[in-house]
Design a protein around this motif. Structure first.
Motif, PDB file in Angstrom:
ATOM      1  N   ILE A 141     -11.339   1.621   2.312  1.00 46.35           N
ATOM      2  CA  ILE A 141     -12.207   0.656   2.998  1.00 46.35           C
ATOM      3  C   ILE A 141     -11.507  -0.703   3.069  1.00 46.35           C
ATOM      4  CG2 ILE A 141     -14.385  -0.642   2.798  1.00 46.35           C
ATOM      5  CD1 ILE A 141     -14.970   2.184   3.501  1.00 46.35           C
ATOM      6  N   ILE A 142     -11.631  -1.346   4.221  1.00 43.68           N
ATOM      7  CA  ILE A 142     -11.238  -2.754   4.329  1.00 43.68           C
ATOM      8  C   ILE A 142     -12.535  -3.547   4.454  1.00 43.68           C
ATOM      9  CG2 ILE A 142      -9.961  -4.501   5.617  1.00 43.68           C
ATOM     10  CD1 ILE A 142      -8.145  -2.243   6.654  1.00 43.68           C
ATOM     11  N   GLU A 143     -12.820  -4.348   3.447  1.00 43.79           N
ATOM     12  CA  GLU A 143     -14.029  -5.184   3.479  1.00 43.79           C
ATOM     13  C   GLU A 143     -13.685  -6.506   4.136  1.00 43.79           C
ATOM     14  OE1 GLU A 143     -15.944  -3.562  -0.749  1.00 43.79           O
ATOM     15  OE2 GLU A 143     -15.311  -5.661  -0.545  1.00 43.79           O
ATOM     16  N   VAL A 144     -14.355  -6.783   5.240  1.00 42.19           N
ATOM     17  CA  VAL A 144     -14.109  -8.036   5.952  1.00 42.19           C
ATOM     18  C   VAL A 144     -15.335  -8.927   5.774  1.00 42.19           C
ATOM     19  CG1 VAL A 144     -13.554  -9.081   8.179  1.00 42.19           C
ATOM     20  CG2 VAL A 144     -12.669  -6.794   7.618  1.00 42.19           C
ATOM     21  N   MET A 145     -15.130 -10.005   5.043  1.00 37.20           N
ATOM     22  CA  MET A 145     -16.245 -10.925   4.767  1.00 37.20           C
ATOM     23  C   MET A 145     -16.308 -12.027   5.811  1.00 37.20           C
ATOM     24  SD  MET A 145     -15.571 -10.926   0.692  1.00 37.20           S
ATOM     25  CE  MET A 145     -13.852 -10.598   0.943  1.00 37.20           C
ATOM     26  N   TYR A 177     -14.509  -1.466   7.282  1.00 36.84           N
ATOM     27  CA  TYR A 177     -13.701  -0.647   8.180  1.00 36.84           C
ATOM     28  C   TYR A 177     -12.996   0.418   7.345  1.00 36.84           C
ATOM     29  CZ  TYR A 177     -14.348  -4.550  11.446  1.00 36.84           C
ATOM     30  OH  TYR A 177     -14.889  -5.521  12.251  1.00 36.84           O
ATOM     31  N   THR A 178     -13.031   1.640   7.827  1.00 36.26           N
ATOM     32  CA  THR A 178     -12.383   2.727   7.096  1.00 36.26           C
ATOM     33  C   THR A 178     -10.945   2.881   7.576  1.00 36.26           C
ATOM     34  OG1 THR A 178     -14.483   3.891   6.877  1.00 36.26           O
ATOM     35  CG2 THR A 178     -12.488   5.202   6.570  1.00 36.26           C
ATOM     36  N   ALA A 228      -4.368   4.530  10.209  1.00 37.91           N
ATOM     37  CA  ALA A 228      -5.223   4.137  11.326  1.00 37.91           C
ATOM     38  C   ALA A 228      -6.508   3.558  10.740  1.00 37.91           C
ATOM     39  CB  ALA A 228      -5.528   5.333  12.213  1.00 37.91           C
ATOM     40  N   ILE A 229      -7.243   2.820  11.566  1.00 35.58           N
ATOM     41  CA  ILE A 229      -8.483   2.182  11.098  1.00 35.58           C
ATOM     42  C   ILE A 229      -9.582   2.471  12.109  1.00 35.58           C
ATOM     43  CG2 ILE A 229      -9.595   0.007  10.481  1.00 35.58           C
ATOM     44  CD1 ILE A 229      -6.774  -1.144  10.016  1.00 35.58           C
ATOM     45  N   GLY A 230     -10.694   3.000  11.611  1.00 38.65           N
ATOM     46  CA  GLY A 230     -11.846   3.250  12.469  1.00 38.65           C
ATOM     47  C   GLY A 230     -12.487   1.938  12.898  1.00 38.65           C
ATOM     48  N   GLY A 231     -12.764   1.790  14.183  1.00 36.39           N
ATOM     49  CA  GLY A 231     -13.452   0.599  14.681  1.00 36.39           C
ATOM     50  C   GLY A 231     -12.547  -0.601  14.855  1.00 36.39           C
ATOM     51  N   TYR A 232     -11.234  -0.390  14.749  1.00 39.64           N
ATOM     52  CA  TYR A 232     -10.283  -1.486  14.923  1.00 39.64           C
ATOM     53  C   TYR A 232      -9.213  -1.001  15.888  1.00 39.64           C
ATOM     54  CZ  TYR A 232      -6.943  -5.201  13.760  1.00 39.64           C
ATOM     55  OH  TYR A 232      -6.074  -6.255  13.812  1.00 39.64           O
ATOM     56  N   GLU A 233      -9.013  -1.756  16.946  1.00 41.18           N
ATOM     57  CA  GLU A 233      -8.075  -1.310  17.961  1.00 41.18           C
ATOM     58  C   GLU A 233      -6.639  -1.542  17.508  1.00 41.18           C
ATOM     59  OE1 GLU A 233      -7.413  -2.169  22.645  1.00 41.18           O
ATOM     60  OE2 GLU A 233      -9.483  -2.064  21.914  1.00 41.18           O
ATOM     61  N   LEU A 265       0.846  -1.178   0.000  1.00 42.65           N
ATOM     62  CA  LEU A 265       0.000   0.000   0.000  1.00 42.65           C
ATOM     63  C   LEU A 265       0.891   1.242   0.000  1.00 42.65           C
ATOM     64  CD1 LEU A 265      -2.994   0.903   0.215  1.00 42.65           C
ATOM     65  CD2 LEU A 265      -2.698   0.899   2.694  1.00 42.65           C
ATOM     66  N   HIS A 266       0.773   2.024  -1.058  1.00 42.07           N
ATOM     67  CA  HIS A 266       1.592   3.232  -1.170  1.00 42.07           C
ATOM     68  C   HIS A 266       0.762   4.455  -0.833  1.00 42.07           C
ATOM     69  CE1 HIS A 266       5.161   1.564  -3.550  1.00 42.07           C
ATOM     70  NE2 HIS A 266       4.451   0.544  -3.143  1.00 42.07           N
ATOM     71  N   ALA A 267       1.349   5.350  -0.061  1.00 39.93           N
ATOM     72  CA  ALA A 267       0.660   6.581   0.320  1.00 39.93           C
ATOM     73  C   ALA A 267       1.251   7.758  -0.440  1.00 39.93           C
ATOM     74  CB  ALA A 267       0.799   6.801   1.826  1.00 39.93           C
ATOM     75  N   ARG A 268       0.354   8.589  -0.946  1.00 38.65           N
ATOM     76  CA  ARG A 268       0.732   9.854  -1.580  1.00 38.65           C
ATOM     77  C   ARG A 268      -0.307  10.869  -1.127  1.00 38.65           C
ATOM     78  NH1 ARG A 268       0.569   6.052  -6.616  1.00 38.65           N
ATOM     79  NH2 ARG A 268      -1.499   5.963  -5.756  1.00 38.65           N
ATOM     80  N   THR A 269       0.026  12.133  -1.148  1.00 39.62           N
ATOM     81  CA  THR A 269      -0.988  13.120  -0.780  1.00 39.62           C
ATOM     82  C   THR A 269      -2.188  12.945  -1.709  1.00 39.62           C
ATOM     83  OG1 THR A 269       0.024  14.755  -2.237  1.00 39.62           O
ATOM     84  CG2 THR A 269       0.661  14.819   0.092  1.00 39.62           C
ATOM     85  N   PHE A 270      -3.356  13.367  -1.226  1.00 38.00           N
ATOM     86  CA  PHE A 270      -4.577  13.175  -2.020  1.00 38.00           C
ATOM     87  C   PHE A 270      -4.433  13.801  -3.401  1.00 38.00           C
ATOM     88  CE2 PHE A 270      -8.844  14.215  -3.435  1.00 38.00           C
ATOM     89  CZ  PHE A 270      -9.456  12.988  -3.301  1.00 38.00           C
ATOM     90  N   GLU A 271      -3.777  14.961  -3.470  1.00 41.16           N
ATOM     91  CA  GLU A 271      -3.585  15.660  -4.753  1.00 41.16           C
ATOM     92  C   GLU A 271      -2.767  14.821  -5.725  1.00 41.16           C
ATOM     93  OE1 GLU A 271      -3.131  16.740  -1.751  1.00 41.16           O
ATOM     94  OE2 GLU A 271      -4.026  18.709  -1.478  1.00 41.16           O
ATOM     95  N   ASN A 272      -1.927  13.929  -5.198  1.00 40.25           N
ATOM     96  CA  ASN A 272      -1.078  13.086  -6.046  1.00 40.25           C
ATOM     97  C   ASN A 272      -1.583  11.644  -6.145  1.00 40.25           C
ATOM     98  OD1 ASN A 272       0.884  15.056  -6.799  1.00 40.25           O
ATOM     99  ND2 ASN A 272       1.651  14.976  -4.702  1.00 40.25           N
ATOM    100  N   GLY A 273      -2.827  11.417  -5.752  1.00 33.07           N
ATOM    101  CA  GLY A 273      -3.399  10.080  -5.930  1.00 33.07           C
ATOM    102  C   GLY A 273      -3.859   9.387  -4.673  1.00 33.07           C
ATOM    103  N   GLY A 274      -3.438   9.888  -3.512  1.00 31.55           N
ATOM    104  CA  GLY A 274      -3.876   9.266  -2.258  1.00 31.55           C
ATOM    105  C   GLY A 274      -3.312   7.864  -2.089  1.00 31.55           C
ATOM    106  N   TRP A 275      -4.059   7.002  -1.421  1.00 32.66           N
ATOM    107  CA  TRP A 275      -3.628   5.614  -1.239  1.00 32.66           C
ATOM    108  C   TRP A 275      -3.617   4.896  -2.589  1.00 32.66           C
ATOM    109  CZ3 TRP A 275      -1.591   4.680   3.286  1.00 32.66           C
ATOM    110  CH2 TRP A 275      -2.049   5.328   4.428  1.00 32.66           C
ATOM    111  N   SER A 276      -2.671   4.003  -2.787  1.00 37.26           N
ATOM    112  CA  SER A 276      -2.601   3.283  -4.060  1.00 37.26           C
ATOM    113  C   SER A 276      -3.762   2.309  -4.224  1.00 37.26           C
ATOM    114  CB  SER A 276      -1.267   2.547  -4.186  1.00 37.26           C
ATOM    115  OG  SER A 276      -1.088   1.654  -3.108  1.00 37.26           O
ATOM    116  N   MET A 277      -4.399   1.908  -3.126  1.00 38.70           N
ATOM    117  CA  MET A 277      -5.593   1.055  -3.198  1.00 38.70           C
ATOM    118  C   MET A 277      -6.641   1.666  -2.281  1.00 38.70           C
ATOM    119  SD  MET A 277      -3.786  -2.684  -2.856  1.00 38.70           S
ATOM    120  CE  MET A 277      -5.205  -3.672  -3.287  1.00 38.70           C
ATOM    121  N   ASP A 278      -7.882   1.722  -2.748  1.00 35.74           N
ATOM    122  CA  ASP A 278      -8.898   2.292  -1.857  1.00 35.74           C
ATOM    123  C   ASP A 278      -9.814   1.228  -1.260  1.00 35.74           C
ATOM    124  OD1 ASP A 278     -10.378   1.698  -4.084  1.00 35.74           O
ATOM    125  OD2 ASP A 278     -10.930   3.773  -4.544  1.00 35.74           O
ATOM    126  N   THR A 279      -9.652  -0.021  -1.711  1.00 37.11           N
ATOM    127  CA  THR A 279     -10.435  -1.111  -1.115  1.00 37.11           C
ATOM    128  C   THR A 279      -9.525  -2.319  -0.906  1.00 37.11           C
ATOM    129  OG1 THR A 279     -12.392  -0.345  -2.316  1.00 37.11           O
ATOM    130  CG2 THR A 279     -12.505  -2.536  -1.363  1.00 37.11           C
TER     131      THR A 279
END
Ligand code: CU
Length: 128
Positions: free
Chosen positions: A123-127, A105-106, A76-81, A39-53
């Motif tokens: 988003i992290i989709e947990v099935m 989870y966001t 960080a992840i919302g709803g995940y300790e 997972l690569h991070a870039r500022t939102f103006e430059n593409g943001g996270w390389s994967m959004d799901t």
């Protein structure tokens, strides 16, 4: 003649087994450790996270290897300790996550990285 065919077949069988042992070993290790996601991070103006799901299943570890391509980001992840991670440019930070409940989870950057910092989420989709 039949014994010779049997003997040759056994030799071929053992050669195949010997060749496949390292691959089976690696497969077993990767199953135990879970899938690795880059997972690569870039500022939102430059593409943001390389994967959004990202996707995983309840109880299946997901390994994420992160790096930043520009400035220091956070993860960080919302709803995940978890303790939020710092993702410095040019370095790799790895974490393993295991979810015990299904859902969405966001994940987000928790470091001020640009004026559009708050839009760096996915988003992290947990099935089940
Ligand atoms: Cu940020």
């Amino acid at each position: 003649m039949k014994k010779e065919i049997l003997a040759r077949s056994l030799v071929v069988f053992f050669i195949i087994i010997a060749i496949s042992i390292p691959f089976v070993g690696r497969w077993l290790i990767s199953r135990k450790q879970g899938t690795i996601i880059d997972l690569h991070a870039r500022t939102f103006e430059n593409g943001g996270w390389s994967m959004d799901t990202l996707q995983t299943r309840v109880g299946v570890p997901i390994r994420i290897r992160m790096t930043s391509e520009d400035v220091v980001h956070g993860f960080a992840i919302g709803g995940y300790e978890m303790i939020p991670l710092e993702v410095p440019p040019g370095e790799f930070v790895e974490t393993t996550l295991t979810f015990d409940k299904p859902g969405e989870y966001t994940f987000f950057c928790n470091r001020w990285c640009s004026p559009n910092h708050t839009r760096m989420r996915g988003i992290i989709e947990v099935m089940p």
